[in-house]
Design a protein around this motif. Structure first.
Motif, PDB file in Angstrom:
ATOM      1  N   LYS A 212     -18.069  56.687 -32.895  1.00 51.05           N
ATOM      2  CA  LYS A 212     -18.323  57.586 -31.764  1.00 51.05           C
ATOM      3  C   LYS A 212     -17.648  57.096 -30.489  1.00 51.05           C
ATOM      4  CE  LYS A 212     -22.743  55.360 -30.714  1.00 51.05           C
ATOM      5  NZ  LYS A 212     -24.115  55.497 -30.276  1.00 51.05           N
ATOM      6  N   TRP A 213     -17.245  55.832 -30.467  1.00 51.49           N
ATOM      7  CA  TRP A 213     -16.565  55.297 -29.271  1.00 51.49           C
ATOM      8  C   TRP A 213     -15.049  55.343 -29.392  1.00 51.49           C
ATOM      9  CZ3 TRP A 213     -19.274  55.092 -25.119  1.00 51.49           C
ATOM     10  CH2 TRP A 213     -20.640  54.817 -25.175  1.00 51.49           C
ATOM     11  N   GLN A 214     -14.554  55.800 -30.549  1.00 53.08           N
ATOM     12  CA  GLN A 214     -13.110  55.729 -30.787  1.00 53.08           C
ATOM     13  C   GLN A 214     -12.293  56.448 -29.718  1.00 53.08           C
ATOM     14  OE1 GLN A 214     -11.193  54.076 -32.832  1.00 53.08           O
ATOM     15  NE2 GLN A 214     -12.673  53.205 -34.268  1.00 53.08           N
ATOM     16  N   LEU A 215     -12.788  57.627 -29.280  1.00 49.44           N
ATOM     17  CA  LEU A 215     -12.017  58.382 -28.298  1.00 49.44           C
ATOM     18  C   LEU A 215     -11.982  57.676 -26.948  1.00 49.44           C
ATOM     19  CD1 LEU A 215     -12.514  62.230 -28.674  1.00 49.44           C
ATOM     20  CD2 LEU A 215     -10.454  60.833 -28.967  1.00 49.44           C
ATOM     21  N   VAL A 216     -13.121  57.106 -26.554  1.00 50.53           N
ATOM     22  CA  VAL A 216     -13.181  56.362 -25.301  1.00 50.53           C
ATOM     23  C   VAL A 216     -12.263  55.147 -25.404  1.00 50.53           C
ATOM     24  CG1 VAL A 216     -14.696  55.124 -23.705  1.00 50.53           C
ATOM     25  CG2 VAL A 216     -15.552  57.106 -24.953  1.00 50.53           C
ATOM     26  N   TYR A 217     -12.328  54.532 -26.567  1.00 54.37           N
ATOM     27  CA  TYR A 217     -11.519  53.340 -26.800  1.00 54.37           C
ATOM     28  C   TYR A 217     -10.030  53.660 -26.667  1.00 54.37           C
ATOM     29  CZ  TYR A 217     -10.351  48.866 -28.944  1.00 54.37           C
ATOM     30  OH  TYR A 217      -9.879  47.612 -29.175  1.00 54.37           O
ATOM     31  N   ALA A 218      -9.671  54.886 -27.070  1.00 60.71           N
ATOM     32  CA  ALA A 218      -8.268  55.282 -27.063  1.00 60.71           C
ATOM     33  C   ALA A 218      -7.750  55.537 -25.641  1.00 60.71           C
ATOM     34  CB  ALA A 218      -8.064  56.522 -27.914  1.00 60.71           C
ATOM     35  N   LEU A 219      -8.659  55.545 -24.655  1.00 61.28           N
ATOM     36  CA  LEU A 219      -8.205  55.710 -23.277  1.00 61.28           C
ATOM     37  C   LEU A 219      -7.290  54.555 -22.881  1.00 61.28           C
ATOM     38  CD1 LEU A 219     -11.426  56.986 -21.476  1.00 61.28           C
ATOM     39  CD2 LEU A 219      -9.347  58.269 -22.008  1.00 61.28           C
ATOM     40  N   ASN A 220      -7.413  53.470 -23.592  1.00 64.51           N
ATOM     41  CA  ASN A 220      -6.503  52.344 -23.397  1.00 64.51           C
ATOM     42  C   ASN A 220      -5.286  52.554 -24.291  1.00 64.51           C
ATOM     43  OD1 ASN A 220      -5.128  49.942 -23.394  1.00 64.51           O
ATOM     44  ND2 ASN A 220      -6.740  48.817 -24.503  1.00 64.51           N
ATOM     45  N   PRO A 221      -4.140  52.914 -23.691  1.00 65.21           N
ATOM     46  CA  PRO A 221      -2.977  53.225 -24.547  1.00 65.21           C
ATOM     47  C   PRO A 221      -2.580  52.048 -25.430  1.00 65.21           C
ATOM     48  CG  PRO A 221      -2.544  53.805 -22.244  1.00 65.21           C
ATOM     49  CD  PRO A 221      -3.829  53.047 -22.265  1.00 65.21           C
ATOM     50  N   MET A 222      -2.869  50.833 -24.993  1.00 67.36           N
ATOM     51  CA  MET A 222      -2.466  49.675 -25.778  1.00 67.36           C
ATOM     52  C   MET A 222      -3.240  49.604 -27.094  1.00 67.36           C
ATOM     53  SD  MET A 222       0.120  48.384 -24.606  1.00 67.36           S
ATOM     54  CE  MET A 222       0.239  46.966 -25.687  1.00 67.36           C
ATOM     55  N   ALA A 223      -4.427  50.206 -27.121  1.00 64.66           N
ATOM     56  CA  ALA A 223      -5.192  50.255 -28.380  1.00 64.66           C
ATOM     57  C   ALA A 223      -4.396  51.045 -29.412  1.00 64.66           C
ATOM     58  CB  ALA A 223      -6.556  50.883 -28.135  1.00 64.66           C
ATOM     59  N   GLY A 224      -3.859  52.181 -28.974  1.00 64.16           N
ATOM     60  CA  GLY A 224      -3.045  52.998 -29.868  1.00 64.16           C
ATOM     61  C   GLY A 224      -1.795  52.255 -30.312  1.00 64.16           C
ATOM     62  N   VAL A 225      -1.164  51.547 -29.365  1.00 67.01           N
ATOM     63  CA  VAL A 225       0.066  50.822 -29.690  1.00 67.01           C
ATOM     64  C   VAL A 225      -0.199  49.778 -30.764  1.00 67.01           C
ATOM     65  CG1 VAL A 225       1.771  49.199 -28.806  1.00 67.01           C
ATOM     66  CG2 VAL A 225       1.131  51.187 -27.437  1.00 67.01           C
ATOM     67  N   VAL A 226      -1.249  48.970 -30.553  1.00 65.81           N
ATOM     68  CA  VAL A 226      -1.528  47.869 -31.482  1.00 65.81           C
ATOM     69  C   VAL A 226      -1.904  48.401 -32.855  1.00 65.81           C
ATOM     70  CG1 VAL A 226      -3.199  46.050 -31.980  1.00 65.81           C
ATOM     71  CG2 VAL A 226      -2.072  46.162 -29.737  1.00 65.81           C
ATOM     72  N   GLU A 227      -2.741  49.439 -32.880  1.00 65.05           N
ATOM     73  CA  GLU A 227      -3.110  50.033 -34.166  1.00 65.05           C
ATOM     74  C   GLU A 227      -1.879  50.573 -34.886  1.00 65.05           C
ATOM     75  OE1 GLU A 227      -6.813  52.178 -35.202  1.00 65.05           O
ATOM     76  OE2 GLU A 227      -6.831  52.463 -33.017  1.00 65.05           O
ATOM     77  N   GLY A 228      -1.035  51.216 -34.100  1.00 63.34           N
ATOM     78  CA  GLY A 228       0.179  51.790 -34.676  1.00 63.34           C
ATOM     79  C   GLY A 228       1.086  50.722 -35.269  1.00 63.34           C
ATOM     80  N   PHE A 229       1.234  49.625 -34.532  1.00 68.40           N
ATOM     81  CA  PHE A 229       2.060  48.526 -35.023  1.00 68.40           C
ATOM     82  C   PHE A 229       1.558  48.023 -36.363  1.00 68.40           C
ATOM     83  CE2 PHE A 229       5.419  46.217 -32.693  1.00 68.40           C
ATOM     84  CZ  PHE A 229       5.689  47.181 -31.726  1.00 68.40           C
ATOM     85  N   ARG A 230       0.243  47.811 -36.432  1.00 73.50           N
ATOM     86  CA  ARG A 230      -0.321  47.253 -37.674  1.00 73.50           C
ATOM     87  C   ARG A 230      -0.163  48.224 -38.831  1.00 73.50           C
ATOM     88  NH1 ARG A 230      -5.456  44.698 -34.966  1.00 73.50           N
ATOM     89  NH2 ARG A 230      -4.682  42.595 -34.598  1.00 73.50           N
ATOM     90  N   TRP A 231      -0.346  49.492 -38.465  1.00 73.60           N
ATOM     91  CA  TRP A 231      -0.264  50.501 -39.530  1.00 73.60           C
ATOM     92  C   TRP A 231       1.175  50.590 -40.058  1.00 73.60           C
ATOM     93  CZ3 TRP A 231       2.105  55.520 -38.450  1.00 73.60           C
ATOM     94  CH2 TRP A 231       2.120  56.353 -39.575  1.00 73.60           C
ATOM     95  N   ALA A 232       2.131  50.628 -39.125  1.00 73.68           N
ATOM     96  CA  ALA A 232       3.527  50.805 -39.529  1.00 73.68           C
ATOM     97  C   ALA A 232       4.056  49.595 -40.279  1.00 73.68           C
ATOM     98  CB  ALA A 232       4.390  51.076 -38.301  1.00 73.68           C
TER      99      ALA A 232
END
Lengths: 273, 424
Positions: A212-232
């Motif tokens: 339920k906090w994922q969207l709030v957490y995503a307000l930090n663009p670096m969260a998306g970047v780091v997740e993306g890096f690991r995924w890719a």
């Protein structure tokens, strides 16, 4: 003969004047090149620092969060798991603090010669890319050692890198312009970097954050970047599109507002810096 | 396309100066301000609550294409601010300026030089900062190195350069910038005599190549040699625009008028019969000024009052350079006959006057100290830095060479050249 240049007091929000920036594109290159050339001069280890800094960070974070706090690394070897996040994070944090201090550091130039001031924080951000590339080679070696193949999604990596750069530039523009007016920024920067590290899934996995906090957490663009890096690279959980869109939106917003705020403050730079 | 290169219209630049005086008197005030101050600053900006000051006000002038315009004025008159506005470093606060063509500024040479980089690397970096294209730098590289005279050290980090080499390299880069409009501020003050000659030569080349130049200098002979027309700034305003010789005359004979005089207002001190009243410097025309020309005689007047007769009084000056080396000492009763005549100086007001002949001083600033004493009996008055004056060397012997002449004096000596052998 070129159009005459009119020098007059500017008021309120001003145009970005990207044409001017384009004419000075070589200066961006030269300033970036200077920073890279100078960075490791007169150090014993030289460019090895580009590798050592994230490596040491990796060891510390691995020991504390993995061995002591016992947090999950989604089943991947913890060193690789941490290092793959430290790369974009290192690029971002360095770019943010270098850019934040850049206007003051370039005082001598700014008070003597005209050039589009945007070049100063811009070249600081780009300067970090060289370190990134060196450390990236180390990451590839580590992955080979652990027998991890990059996933098919590795083509998205440059996009996540771009997201990191845009975020760093956005925040860097804000901080560098603010720093000219308020020197407090210099003192805030270290804390800002630390706090930001804590809200970014570098030492831990983003899966630890409740859904339920994922969207709030995503307000930090670096969260998306780091997740993306690991995924890719490693093939961790695929980032969901909505949080990723939020991250990208925030990054673009930071960047555009940063550009305009910087341009607006530009008129007082030479007098206040 | 007009033939105007720079048009300045009602230009003004305002600065906020000086923080409000320190109001933190008690601990309580300090604590209250600790909280209140940041809020006030955030609200009104860090510059608020301070005095404002117009560094430039209502300046209007035009520069034609290819014209070399001199800009002179005393320190703080706004010269540098004007150049900063015209070279786009800072924005004007009022009015506007129209610039036709690329502006290159030599506001300070060596901008962006990095000590860790080599001479070669710094040429590229500095060139780019000054607005040169990479191809342009490539093309001029050899010329720049040649002009700087540091070929041997071109791949050495500039931190190992002597300060002279550093400046030469920096100027070389800047001098090879080829903008349509060149803005120059006091660069001639760098380097040794030989290099200064080179710089002036380069400046003349630029001036003759049809480029527009705005040339700011304190060096009146350079202004006279390089420019035909000059503007004089005074307290941020345009005082005069005239052919350079007139402008230089105006500059040298104005502005400082008030500081060519020193007035003492104290009363007689108890037990001291001597009271200084005023010291004045006068130029060849008898005007009170402390900006003098070396080709004119300088008259010095010291006015004082004696409350009772003083025996064996001598009133005099000692003259020294700004660095403190004494050039000479002289008293009004040096002449034995006059010493006899004024064996006892009665009570009353006096002026001791002396003339330092023309063609005596070299260019520079000098200090006059005053002394009133009776030899081996008593010193009534002493002031080591009573007044400071500036000598401009325009017209002095040897000015055809723009080198710095060492030494505080620059006499016009009688030379003859005798041909012993040869000659046609």
């Amino acid at each position: 003969m070129n159009e005459p240049v009119i020098l007059k007091p500017s008021r309120g929000w001003v145009a970005l004047n990207l044409k001017d920036l384009w004419q000075y594109r070589e200066l961006v290159f030269f300033l970036t090149w200077r920073d890279v050339l100078v960075r490791y001069k007169q150090t014993v280890l030289g460019a090895a620092w580009a590798i050592l800094q994230p490596l040491i960070n990796m060891v510390v974070l691995t020991v504390i969060f993995g061995n002591l706090a016992g947090m999950s690394s989604e089943g991947f070897p913890r060193p690789v798991f941490t290092f793959s996040a430290l790369l974009p994070w290192g690029l971002f944090s360095k770019a943010m603090s270098d850019a934040g201090r850049s206007m003051l550091a370039s005082r001598a130039m700014i008070t003597k010669v005209y050039f589009p001031r945007l070049i100063v924080p811009l070249s600081k951000v780009l300067g970090g890319l060289v370190d990134f590339v060196i450390a990236f080679a180390v990451l590839l070696a580590m992955m080979a050692y652990y027998g991890i193949m990059p996933t098919a999604a590795v083509w998205t990596l440059p996009l996540f890198l771009l997201l990191a750069i845009v975020t760093a530039l956005g925040i860097g523009l804000w901080l560098s312009a603010l720093n000219v007016m308020y020197r407090d920024i210099g003192y805030i920067l270290p804390f800002l970097t630390q706090l930001w590290l804590l809200i970014t899934p570098v030492a831990y996995s983003a899966t630890e954050v409740p859904a339920k906090w994922q969207l709030v957490y995503a307000l930090n663009p670096m969260a998306g970047v780091v997740e993306g890096f690991r995924w890719a690279l490693l093939g961790t959980r695929q980032p969901e599109s909505l949080p990723l869109a939020v991250s990208s939106g925030i990054a673009v917003l930071l960047f555009i507002t940063g550009l305009y705020y910087f341009r607006r403050m530009e008129r007082v730079f030479a007098d206040m810096v | 396309m007009s033939d105007i290169a720079v048009r300045v219209v009602n230009l003004g630049k305002m600065y906020t100066i000086g923080a409000a005086p320190d109001r933190y008197r008690t601990l309580r005030d300090t604590l209250v301000n600790f909280v209140r101050e940041p809020i006030r600053r955030l609200r009104y900006g860090a510059g608020s609550g301070k005095e404002t000051f117009w560094a430039l006000q209502d300046i209007s002038f035009e520069v034609r294409q290819g014209q070399v315009l001199g800009v002179i004025g005393h320190n703080g008159a706004g010269k540098s601010t004007l150049l900063k506005v015209l070279s786009r470093v800072t924005e004007p606060t009022a009015g506007y300026a129209e610039i036709h063509g690329r502006v290159g500024s030599l506001l300070e040479v060596g901008t962006g030089f990095h000590p860790e980089l080599t001479g070669r690397e710094n040429i590229y970096l500095n060139g780019a900062i000054l607005g040169m294209r990479r191809a342009e730098i490539d093309r001029k590289f050899d010329e720049i190195v040649d002009f700087s005279g540091v070929e041997k050290f071109i791949d050495t980090p500039v931190k190992r350069y002597s300060s002279g080499m550093y400046l030469r390299l920096a100027f070389a880069v800047a001098a090879h910038l080829e903008p349509e409009i060149l803005v120059v501020d006091e660069v001639l003050a760098v380097g040794d005599a030989e290099f200064q000659r080179k710089c002036l030569g380069k400046m003349s080349d630029v001036a003759q190549s049809g480029r527009t130049v705005l040339f700011v200098s304190h060096n009146m002979s350079a202004i006279l040699r390089l420019t035909e027309e000059t503007i004089v700034l005074e307290h941020g305003q345009l005082a005069l625009r005239a052919p350079s010789p007139q402008a230089v005359d105006y500059y040298l004979s104005s502005g400082f008028a008030e500081s060519g005089e020193r007035i003492w207002q104290e009363n007689f001190k108890k037990g001291n019969p001597f009271r200084p009243l005023a010291l004045r410097l006068r130029d060849g025309q008898g005007r009170i000024t402390n900006a003098l020309r070396s080709i004119e005689p300088l008259t010095l007047e010291f006015e004082y009052e004696l409350s009772e007769p003083v025996q064996g009084l001598r009133v005099g000056i000692y003259l020294s350079t700004m660095q403190g080396e004494t050039i000479f000492t002289s008293f009004d009763t040096d002449d034995p006959a006059r010493y006899e005549a004024f064996g006892v100086r009665p009570a009353g007001r006096f002026v001791s006057r002396c003339v330092i002949p023309a063609d005596f001083f070299n260019e520079g600033r000098y200090v006059i100290g005053l002394n009133a004493s009776t030899y081996r009996v008593r010193r009534y008055f002493q002031e080591d830095r009573a007044i400071v004056f500036t000598i401009d060397p325009a017209g002095a012997p040897g000015m055809q060479w723009p080198e710095v002449r060492l030494g505080p004096i620059r006499p016009r000596l009688e030379w003859t050249i005798q041909t012993v052998e040869g000659g046609r």
